[in-house]
Design a protein around this motif. Structure first.
Motif, PDB file in Angstrom:
ATOM      1  N   SER A 301       0.813  -1.212   0.000  1.00 23.94           N
ATOM      2  CA  SER A 301       0.000   0.000   0.000  1.00 23.94           C
ATOM      3  C   SER A 301       0.846   1.262   0.000  1.00 23.94           C
ATOM      4  CB  SER A 301      -0.914   0.014   1.236  1.00 23.94           C
ATOM      5  OG  SER A 301      -1.846  -1.034   1.203  1.00 23.94           O
ATOM      6  N   TYR A 302       1.933   1.256   0.783  1.00 29.85           N
ATOM      7  CA  TYR A 302       2.646   2.505   1.045  1.00 29.85           C
ATOM      8  C   TYR A 302       4.061   2.570   0.486  1.00 29.85           C
ATOM      9  CZ  TYR A 302      -1.380   2.761   4.090  1.00 29.85           C
ATOM     10  OH  TYR A 302      -2.672   2.745   4.555  1.00 29.85           O
ATOM     11  N   THR A 303       4.463   1.545  -0.274  1.00 29.18           N
ATOM     12  CA  THR A 303       5.775   1.618  -0.925  1.00 29.18           C
ATOM     13  C   THR A 303       5.721   1.249  -2.399  1.00 29.18           C
ATOM     14  OG1 THR A 303       6.413  -0.682  -0.375  1.00 29.18           O
ATOM     15  CG2 THR A 303       6.904   1.025   1.265  1.00 29.18           C
ATOM     16  N   ASP A 304       4.558   0.823  -2.907  1.00 29.60           N
ATOM     17  CA  ASP A 304       4.444   0.429  -4.311  1.00 29.60           C
ATOM     18  C   ASP A 304       4.765   1.618  -5.223  1.00 29.60           C
ATOM     19  OD1 ASP A 304       3.121  -1.673  -6.339  1.00 29.60           O
ATOM     20  OD2 ASP A 304       2.468   0.348  -6.875  1.00 29.60           O
ATOM     21  N   PRO A 305       5.649   1.435  -6.222  1.00 25.90           N
ATOM     22  CA  PRO A 305       6.061   2.568  -7.065  1.00 25.90           C
ATOM     23  C   PRO A 305       4.974   3.089  -7.997  1.00 25.90           C
ATOM     24  CG  PRO A 305       7.011   0.514  -7.873  1.00 25.90           C
ATOM     25  CD  PRO A 305       6.375   0.197  -6.555  1.00 25.90           C
ATOM     26  N   ARG A 306       3.961   2.289  -8.289  1.00 19.61           N
ATOM     27  CA  ARG A 306       2.920   2.717  -9.229  1.00 19.61           C
ATOM     28  C   ARG A 306       1.880   3.621  -8.579  1.00 19.61           C
ATOM     29  NH1 ARG A 306       0.766  -3.011 -10.681  1.00 19.61           N
ATOM     30  NH2 ARG A 306       1.230  -3.184  -8.448  1.00 19.61           N
ATOM     31  N   TYR A 307       1.371   3.219  -7.427  1.00 19.71           N
ATOM     32  CA  TYR A 307       0.195   3.880  -6.876  1.00 19.71           C
ATOM     33  C   TYR A 307       0.352   4.424  -5.454  1.00 19.71           C
ATOM     34  CZ  TYR A 307      -2.075   1.325 -10.723  1.00 19.71           C
ATOM     35  OH  TYR A 307      -2.416   0.829 -11.944  1.00 19.71           O
ATOM     36  N   SER A 308       1.415   4.095  -4.757  1.00 17.08           N
ATOM     37  CA  SER A 308       1.496   4.444  -3.339  1.00 17.08           C
ATOM     38  C   SER A 308       1.524   5.954  -3.092  1.00 17.08           C
ATOM     39  CB  SER A 308       2.713   3.782  -2.691  1.00 17.08           C
ATOM     40  OG  SER A 308       3.915   4.254  -3.267  1.00 17.08           O
ATOM     41  N   LYS A 309       1.958   6.734  -4.077  1.00 17.79           N
ATOM     42  CA  LYS A 309       2.023   8.185  -3.894  1.00 17.79           C
ATOM     43  C   LYS A 309       0.819   8.914  -4.495  1.00 17.79           C
ATOM     44  CE  LYS A 309       7.074   8.294  -3.663  1.00 17.79           C
ATOM     45  NZ  LYS A 309       7.050   8.372  -2.192  1.00 17.79           N
ATOM     46  N   VAL A 310      -0.122   8.153  -5.061  1.00 14.63           N
ATOM     47  CA  VAL A 310      -1.334   8.746  -5.638  1.00 14.63           C
ATOM     48  C   VAL A 310      -2.382   8.815  -4.530  1.00 14.63           C
ATOM     49  CG1 VAL A 310      -3.127   8.584  -7.391  1.00 14.63           C
ATOM     50  CG2 VAL A 310      -0.800   7.757  -7.890  1.00 14.63           C
ATOM     51  N   VAL A 311      -2.817  10.034  -4.189  1.00 16.55           N
ATOM     52  CA  VAL A 311      -3.733  10.221  -3.064  1.00 16.55           C
ATOM     53  C   VAL A 311      -4.979  10.970  -3.531  1.00 16.55           C
ATOM     54  CG1 VAL A 311      -4.028  11.139  -0.735  1.00 16.55           C
ATOM     55  CG2 VAL A 311      -1.775  10.324  -1.481  1.00 16.55           C
TER      56      VAL A 311
END
Length: 314
Positions: A301-311
């Motif tokens: 959830s919080y380190t995946d490079p694809r989606y973890s920074k999309v909020v």
């Protein structure tokens, strides 16, 4: 079995479950997805990540052209919900009025099946606007006469999360001190969003009529240990500090005076400490979904490079 090119309509598509469900549907080969939502910013994220999905920007609490999107639909997944808010009328508008309109449109277009996403709060001791309107929403679905099933998830976490564990994770990364109410020994059963979405897809395919499924995270874990797991996975140095419950509640109430959309409310604190324990189905046995181990799910959830920074925005 639902054909891969069948038309699938998601209400509340730009929210937390909707964004994750679209990722899962596409991963499983579904190609005709229609997403309806009123949140323009979150719809922008949906468009950017999934340009092949048909987007309809509409307020479901108002009748309109969005109802035509149900024509030819093989399945509707009803995701729209008001989860937090400072005024009761928001919950009535978005959980009750909008649902009445969706059900009427589904009946008008003879949609053959509906998956309704409810919440574990309907079984909770909580006494708030969200709980009351989610119970009423379920009743509307049952009385609609539409072939349907109902899923009741517990607290969820995963990609795109603007609140709950997602907000806590981001807050922890920004502050040297992280406050915990009381001793933090409040048992939670967090449900990984991707696991839940796999359950939804299975319901869409099998179409159990009248089924009601309580879906919990397999892991029973105290709130303070959730925070410690996030800290460990993200390799943070934040100091976790317990503070008295009454003071924590006072701080939340004070913050809500200055914030139209507080990320954590006094009502949610009350629910956190209510002592609920939910007894859910065996997702592996019923839906063939083996739940992801908690720490692995937190890491994804919080380190995946694809989606973890999309909020998303609330």
């Amino acid at each position: 079995m639902l054909a891969k090119d069948a038309k699938i309509v998601l209400t509340g598509a730009a929210g937390l479950v909707g964004q994750n469900l679209i990722v899962e549907l596409k991963a499983q080969g579904f190609t005709h997805i229609v997403g309806i939502d009123k949140h323009e910013y979150n719809l922008g994220i949906l468009r950017e990540l999934n340009p092949d999905v048909e987007i309809v920007c509409a307020d479901l609490a108002e009748r309109g052209a969005w109802e035509n999107s149900f024509d030819g639909a093989a399945c509707i997944v009803q995701l729209h919900a008001q989860i937090t808010g400072k005024h009761a009328d928001l919950f009535v508008r978005n959980n009750i009025a909008a649902t009445k309109n969706v059900l009427a449109a589904a009946q008008k277009n003879t949609v053959p099946y509906l998956v309704h996403i409810s919440s574990s709060v309907v079984n909770s001791v909580a006494d708030d606007d969200y709980t009351h309107t989610k119970r009423a929403q379920e009743k509307l679905v049952v009385e609609s006469g539409l072939p349907h099933c109902i899923l009741r998830p517990t607290l969820m976490f995963g990609w795109f999360d603007p609140k709950h564990l997602g907000w806590l994770s981001r807050f922890m990364a920004k502050t040297p001190v992280f406050p915990i109410p009381g001793d933090g020994r409040y048992m939670r059963q967090p449900l990984y969003e991707r696991d839940f979405c796999r359950c939804i897809v299975r319901c869409m395919q099998d179409q159990p009529v009248g089924g009601v499924y309580d879906i919990c995270g397999d892991t029973r874990i105290d709130y303070i240990d959730i925070i410690r797991t996030i800290k460990r996975v993200k390799r943070l140095r934040t100091l976790i500090v317990p503070i008295p419950y009454a003071l924590f509640r006072l701080l939340l109430r004070t913050y809500s005076i200055f914030s139209a959309k507080p990320p954590f409310t006094a009502d949610q604190l009350k629910a956190l400490t209510a002592g609920d324990e939910f007894h859910g189905i065996d997702t592996a046995q019923i839906f063939g979904v083996e739940q992801t181990p908690f720490e692995a799910a937190i890491r994804e959830s919080y380190t995946d490079p694809r989606y973890s920074k999309v909020v998303l925005k609330r």
